[in-house]
Design a protein around this motif. Structure first.
Motif, PDB file in Angstrom:
ATOM      1  N   PHE A  80       0.823  -1.212   0.000  1.00  0.00           N
ATOM      2  CA  PHE A  80       0.000   0.000   0.000  1.00  0.00           C
ATOM      3  C   PHE A  80       0.857   1.262   0.000  1.00  0.00           C
ATOM      4  N   ILE A  81       2.083   1.174   0.515  1.00  0.00           N
ATOM      5  CA  ILE A  81       2.938   2.370   0.585  1.00  0.00           C
ATOM      6  C   ILE A  81       3.306   2.832  -0.816  1.00  0.00           C
ATOM      7  N   GLU A  82       3.751   1.888  -1.666  1.00  0.00           N
ATOM      8  CA  GLU A  82       4.116   2.273  -3.036  1.00  0.00           C
ATOM      9  C   GLU A  82       2.912   2.787  -3.812  1.00  0.00           C
ATOM     10  N   ILE A  83       1.768   2.110  -3.649  1.00  0.00           N
ATOM     11  CA  ILE A  83       0.566   2.548  -4.367  1.00  0.00           C
ATOM     12  C   ILE A  83       0.153   3.940  -3.907  1.00  0.00           C
ATOM     13  N   THR A  84       0.225   4.170  -2.607  1.00  0.00           N
ATOM     14  CA  THR A  84      -0.173   5.471  -2.062  1.00  0.00           C
ATOM     15  C   THR A  84       0.687   6.588  -2.608  1.00  0.00           C
ATOM     16  N   PHE A  85       1.984   6.370  -2.735  1.00  0.00           N
ATOM     17  CA  PHE A  85       2.887   7.453  -3.103  1.00  0.00           C
ATOM     18  C   PHE A  85       3.237   7.494  -4.587  1.00  0.00           C
ATOM     19  N   VAL A  86       2.809   6.490  -5.354  1.00  0.00           N
ATOM     20  CA  VAL A  86       3.043   6.524  -6.802  1.00  0.00           C
ATOM     21  C   VAL A  86       1.744   6.804  -7.550  1.00  0.00           C
TER      22      VAL A  86
ATOM     23  N   TRP B 151     -14.235  10.234   1.150  1.00  0.00           N
ATOM     24  CA  TRP B 151     -14.829   9.045   0.544  1.00  0.00           C
ATOM     25  C   TRP B 151     -13.816   8.329  -0.350  1.00  0.00           C
ATOM     26  N   LEU B 152     -13.069   9.085  -1.134  1.00  0.00           N
ATOM     27  CA  LEU B 152     -12.090   8.474  -2.035  1.00  0.00           C
ATOM     28  C   LEU B 152     -11.012   7.748  -1.248  1.00  0.00           C
ATOM     29  N   GLY B 153     -10.536   8.364  -0.155  1.00  0.00           N
ATOM     30  CA  GLY B 153      -9.508   7.718   0.653  1.00  0.00           C
ATOM     31  C   GLY B 153      -9.985   6.417   1.271  1.00  0.00           C
ATOM     32  N   VAL B 154     -11.198   6.402   1.794  1.00  0.00           N
ATOM     33  CA  VAL B 154     -11.737   5.190   2.408  1.00  0.00           C
ATOM     34  C   VAL B 154     -11.970   4.113   1.344  1.00  0.00           C
ATOM     35  N   MET B 155     -12.450   4.517   0.164  1.00  0.00           N
ATOM     36  CA  MET B 155     -12.649   3.554  -0.924  1.00  0.00           C
ATOM     37  C   MET B 155     -11.319   2.919  -1.338  1.00  0.00           C
ATOM     38  N   ILE B 156     -10.264   3.725  -1.437  1.00  0.00           N
ATOM     39  CA  ILE B 156      -8.952   3.186  -1.816  1.00  0.00           C
ATOM     40  C   ILE B 156      -8.461   2.208  -0.757  1.00  0.00           C
ATOM     41  N   ALA B 157      -8.619   2.561   0.523  1.00  0.00           N
ATOM     42  CA  ALA B 157      -8.179   1.665   1.597  1.00  0.00           C
ATOM     43  C   ALA B 157      -8.945   0.348   1.562  1.00  0.00           C
ATOM     44  N   LEU B 158     -10.260   0.412   1.376  1.00  0.00           N
ATOM     45  CA  LEU B 158     -11.066  -0.803   1.283  1.00  0.00           C
ATOM     46  C   LEU B 158     -10.691  -1.637   0.058  1.00  0.00           C
ATOM     47  N   ASN B 159     -10.443  -0.963  -1.036  1.00  0.00           N
ATOM     48  CA  ASN B 159     -10.070  -1.641  -2.275  1.00  0.00           C
ATOM     49  C   ASN B 159      -8.752  -2.392  -2.101  1.00  0.00           C
ATOM     50  N   LEU B 160      -7.780  -1.739  -1.468  1.00  0.00           N
ATOM     51  CA  LEU B 160      -6.495  -2.398  -1.229  1.00  0.00           C
ATOM     52  C   LEU B 160      -6.647  -3.573  -0.272  1.00  0.00           C
ATOM     53  N   GLN B 161      -7.500  -3.422   0.733  1.00  0.00           N
ATOM     54  CA  GLN B 161      -7.754  -4.531   1.650  1.00  0.00           C
ATOM     55  C   GLN B 161      -8.317  -5.729   0.901  1.00  0.00           C
ATOM     56  N   THR B 162      -9.227  -5.481  -0.040  1.00  0.00           N
ATOM     57  CA  THR B 162      -9.783  -6.560  -0.858  1.00  0.00           C
ATOM     58  C   THR B 162      -8.697  -7.213  -1.706  1.00  0.00           C
ATOM     59  N   SER B 163      -7.824  -6.391  -2.269  1.00  0.00           N
ATOM     60  CA  SER B 163      -6.731  -6.908  -3.090  1.00  0.00           C
ATOM     61  C   SER B 163      -5.799  -7.790  -2.272  1.00  0.00           C
ATOM     62  N   PHE B 164      -5.517  -7.378  -1.024  1.00  0.00           N
ATOM     63  CA  PHE B 164      -4.606  -8.155  -0.177  1.00  0.00           C
ATOM     64  C   PHE B 164      -5.175  -9.519   0.192  1.00  0.00           C
ATOM     65  N   LEU B 165      -6.502  -9.689   0.028  1.00  0.00           N
ATOM     66  CA  LEU B 165      -7.158 -10.958   0.364  1.00  0.00           C
ATOM     67  C   LEU B 165      -7.365 -11.867  -0.836  1.00  0.00           C
ATOM     68  N   THR B 166      -7.283 -11.325  -2.046  1.00  0.00           N
ATOM     69  CA  THR B 166      -7.725 -12.052  -3.236  1.00  0.00           C
ATOM     70  C   THR B 166      -6.665 -13.028  -3.734  1.00  0.00           C
ATOM     71  N   PRO B 167      -7.005 -14.329  -3.900  1.00  0.00           N
ATOM     72  CA  PRO B 167      -6.063 -15.297  -4.468  1.00  0.00           C
ATOM     73  C   PRO B 167      -5.783 -14.968  -5.931  1.00  0.00           C
ATOM     74  N   PRO B 168      -4.637 -15.364  -6.466  1.00  0.00           N
ATOM     75  CA  PRO B 168      -3.585 -16.114  -5.769  1.00  0.00           C
ATOM     76  C   PRO B 168      -2.469 -15.245  -5.206  1.00  0.00           C
TER      77      PRO B 168
END
Length: 460
Positions: free
Chosen positions: A364-370, A388-405
């Motif tokens: 998330f650090i690289e995505i946040t700053f790039v 709203w945009l910040g919370v959506m991005i955080a939720l989106n990244l959380q979903t990505s961190f869970l998604t296989p593979p």
């Protein structure tokens, strides 16, 4: 031609990352090579790069970012002071004798740890080491147990005080001011890390409730997969068990109240609250008799190492975005968004898909700053609310961190899971929680007031 060079920068970074070289140096090194090439071919002016020293000094002297090492210190100290163990024991006493009771306990403990540490990797590893063997021994289905641990471990991405929200809040603050200046507004509105903390509070709690609803459904429909503890598995004295449970719950709750309560009440900034939290973890560690020079040294060393990594990535990402803009990359992105069908909806959807996919390979650090500094001003200029945009991005990244593979939380748990737990168990287990995350993203997209109502109520 306008898009070729900026796109080539991203492709070059992706190729260099495959070498296994640290991300911070990949970003900075590729940016420097493109900058030298641009200067040699007169495609970039030296004036485009003269702001770099000031930007780097601004990163190091940013008082908001002081919260990062303090929150990291909180997380590492809580991990070493065994607060998580006492929390799990307390929740086990309260819910263990119910079908799915261990699952309910893990969700609630994960939420409390997220509100205490904000570090996803530490929470997943801690929960995996402490709870997975117990759940398997008690007869829990391996896929359900692993999915539950991964999902609750990533709550630290969205529940404040989250380090991801600290960094997102700082970047979005700059992007929001830039978007207003482009529109000719000089009386600038601001958005702070505290605004993002408050905005993420309700969506984070709703997500926890959705997890609990799913666990309730499993315990009702498939109770054999989530057996209750036997009477002799715990203390038979109900009153003693309740007192022990409260003894494990009250200290971390007081810590959360001190950190989040001071922010919500307007008594402290997130940086000041982080200082309160760091001091509070020292008190908790001393109360648990897990505070000595060795633990303190290891905690400070761990916090310093992680903080140094964060700031090195920030420096490399700042150089990358500066060179990207010098090649006209931001104008090219603006033209691309303008050409997309659906206007602001199409642009937002595209950005969310890109961030989701990048979450497979970048932290998330690289995505946040790039990514966010490039697309943030454009999206905010289209009228999106920054909270709203910040919370959506955080939720989106959380979903990505869970998604296989490629979800990063899956690799964290795989590293500490017993040999009998197969990778396919982990992949199958997180699928329901990925769907819950997507549902939560849809709810927040349809009802942005979930993120914006409380900040506007408290701070106007």
């Amino acid at each position: 031609m306008d898009m070729i060079l900026p796109l080539s920068m991203f492709l070059a970074v992706g190729l260099v990352l495959l070498s296994g070289y640290p991300v911070a140096f990949c970003l900075g090194g590729v940016a420097l090579l493109f900058a030298v090439g641009g200067l040699a071919t007169s495609m970039v002016s030296i004036n485009d790069l003269t702001f770099l020293p000031g930007r780097l000094f601004g990163i190091i002297s940013n008082t908001t970012l002081i919260a990062v090492p303090l929150f990291v210190f909180m997380g590492v100290m809580l991990e070493k002071s065994r607060v998580a163990e006492k929390l799990l024991a307390s929740m086990g006493l309260l819910f263990g004798r119910l079908p799915g009771g261990l699952g309910f306990s893990i969700i609630l403990v994960g939420a409390l740890l997220a509100a205490s540490t904000g570090i996803v990797g530490a929470t997943v590893v801690t929960m995996g080491l402490l709870t997975l063997p117990t759940m398997l021994r008690r007869g829990y289905q391996p896929s359900l147990a692993t999915g539950l641990i991964c999902a609750t471990g990533t709550l630290g991405q969205i529940i404040p005080p989250s380090i991801a929200l600290v960094l997102l809040g700082d970047v979005l603050s700059t992007a929001y001011q830039e978007a207003q200046l482009r529109q000719g507004a000089w009386a600038l509105e601001t958005v702070s890390v505290g605004d993002l903390f408050v905005g993420a509070l309700i969506p984070g709690l709703v997500l926890v409730v959705l997890y609990l609803i799913y666990m309730t459904a499993v315990s009702l429909l498939r109770p054999e997969q989530v057996p209750a503890l036997e009477r002799d598995d715990g203390d038979g004295n109900e009153r003693t068990g309740l007192m022990a449970a409260l003894g494990g719950l009250i200290p971390p709750l007081l810590l959360i109240l001190a950190v989040l309560g001071s922010i919500l009440a307007g008594l402290a900034t997130p940086t000041e609250a982080a200082g309160v939290g760091a001091f509070g973890t020292l008190i908790l560690a001393a109360a648990n008799r897990h505070l000595n020079f060795t633990i303190l040294r290891e905690t400070v060393h761990g916090a310093a190492r992680l903080t140094s990594m964060v700031f090195m990535i920030m420096i490399g990402a700042s150089l990358f975005t500066m060179v990207f803009r010098a090649f006209g990359g931001e104008e090219a992105v603006q033209h691309l968004f303008d050409a997309l069908p659906g206007g602001v909806l199409g642009a937002t959807l595209m950005v969310m898909v890109i961030i989701f996919l990048l979450g497979f390979i970048l932290d998330f650090i690289e995505i946040t700053f790039v990514v966010v500094p490039i697309v943030g001003p454009i999206l905010l200029g289209m009228g999106l609310d920054p909270i709203w945009l910040g919370v959506m991005i955080a939720l989106n990244l959380q979903t990505s961190f869970l998604t296989p593979p490629f979800g990063i939380a899956l690799f964290y748990l795989r590293g500490v899971a017993p040999p009998e737990v197969r990778t396919t168990h982990i992949y199958r287990g997180v699928v329901p929680f990925v769907f819950i995350q997507i549902i939560m993203l849809g709810i927040l997209a349809l009802f942005p007031q979930l993120a914006t109502w409380l900040p506007h109520l408290l701070y106007g």
